[in-house]
Design an enzyme around this catalytic site. Sequence first.
Site, PDB file in Angstrom:
ATOM      1  N   LYS A   1     -46.269  30.812  10.015  1.00  0.00           N
ATOM      2  CA  LYS A   1     -45.203  30.064   9.320  1.00  0.00           C
ATOM      3  C   LYS A   1     -43.847  30.320   9.962  1.00  0.00           C
ATOM      4  CE  LYS A   1     -42.658  27.890   6.433  1.00  0.00           C
ATOM      5  NZ  LYS A   1     -42.585  26.419   6.369  1.00  0.00           N
TER       6      LYS A   1
ATOM      7  N   CYS B   1     -34.799  26.631   6.577  1.00  0.00           N
ATOM      8  CA  CYS B   1     -36.005  27.048   7.314  1.00  0.00           C
ATOM      9  C   CYS B   1     -35.613  27.650   8.655  1.00  0.00           C
ATOM     10  CB  CYS B   1     -36.915  25.838   7.570  1.00  0.00           C
ATOM     11  SG  CYS B   1     -37.435  25.012   6.107  1.00  0.00           S
TER      12      CYS B   1
END
Length: 468
Positions: free
Chosen positions: A223, A281
Amino acid sequence: MRRGPIRRVGVIGMGYVGIPAAVLFAHSPRLEHVYGFQRASASSGYKVGMLNRGESPLKGEEPDLEPLLASAVRSGHFEATSDFSKIALCDAVTLAIQTPFSDPKDLLPDFGPLFEGLSQVGRHLVPGMLVVLESTVTPGTTVGPARELLESESGLSAGVDFGLAHAPERVMVGRLVRNIREHDRVVGGIDAASTARAVELYQHVLTSGQVIPMTATAAEATKTAENTFRDLQIAAINQLALYCEAMGINVYDVRAGIDSLKGEGVTRAVLWPGAGVGGHCLTKDTYHLERGVRELGAGRLDFPPDLMSLYVSARRINDFMPRHMVHLLSDALAQVGTPLAGARIALLGWAFLGNSDDARNPPSEPFRDEVLAAGATVRVHDPFVRQYPGVPIEHDLDAVLGGADAIAVFAAHNAYRGLDPARVKALSGRDHPVIVDGRNVIDPDAFIGAGFAYRGIGRGDRNRHLLR
Ligand code: SAJ
């Protein structure tokens, strides 16, 4: 661990990740009941009532979400609650709690809310349960701090009495339901049994997506690395844009040239240069990965001794772009004989993404801070962002353009693609207004022809133009 099939699921954190996940679990025919757990906090407690009325508390358009939520509530398959003791009724519990920067300056994530959620799970943990972290965390968190917290709160042993896994979310605002159904799902357990149990859980929500099993730490690294690699690709084209400016050429010609290289096995992920990289992010996931290798790989990493991490260099290049915008602005103001101190700047686009109201970690902010510190005044326009702490956001574009010495475009909102040079110049009241295009939304020649001093990211072919 209890071998029975998973029937009752709990999702902790009713945010943009937890709500669609809970709703999709609730629509699985093989699951009996789903609880959506939400702290009764001042800022978010109201969501419990809204959700139980079938109303989504999420802003912006989310296709399919509200109908799915309403029918899950009506059928009784889903209920939101602040009563965390109901965790004990679940066969599986997932945690979708954000880990934002506590202070963007020190690049450290705030694990507080996530660990509070884990404590709640620990207090109500029963043998046979599966616990899954969906939040983006530093590699090593699941097998380390998360496992320790759950075991100390429950007195149970992970891998023996309960399963523990990481299944990072990959949702993007505006496509939440579709992403969960269609994206492949990386799932990693602390041991094989936990992985298998987590695979069983996510089969309930996947339609075209496949489950990709691995270890918990590999899932955490996946991730964080998938976002690190995107940040790296953006830094690569940003650096090329700076090179093209210095060489007096157009980065978009070079980009098109590179992108034309097609064919079997040929990959050139050439992205787009711009005024910087914002959001929640890409601005933090690189530092999760770096922390992970520092903590987990301590003493074992073989890397050029005097070299900074390529990934951190990429972060530094992307975070340089707002400063580069200040340099472009200063250069153009000098060309028209206006000092930066006292200059009136119209900053167009506060959001970190074009045509979005999301203003988390916006590149426009460091730019605004720097020009204010240099004595300029700034008016911010954004058609989507309603408000932002400490920054007045205006929604009348003509008013913000009125009397401006310079315009700086930071987000590629459609409203800015249609700016008419003559009209903007008239609004500014200047013979030679300045325009700095951070997202390649305007036509340089139209503005130069109208008397503007133009600068654009990567536009070395136009940035040295003479005033008309
Ligand atoms: N940006 C550029 N050039 C580009 C692409 C983006 O400067 O070519 C800038 C944007 O202006 C923005 C920032 O980077 O300021 C981030 O843009 P983004 O498109 O990556 O949007 P995010 O931050 O919402 O990234 C999310 C991530 N998705 C998840 O974490 C599930 C990312 O992994 C996705 O690749 C991205 O969405 C996406 O593709 O939409």
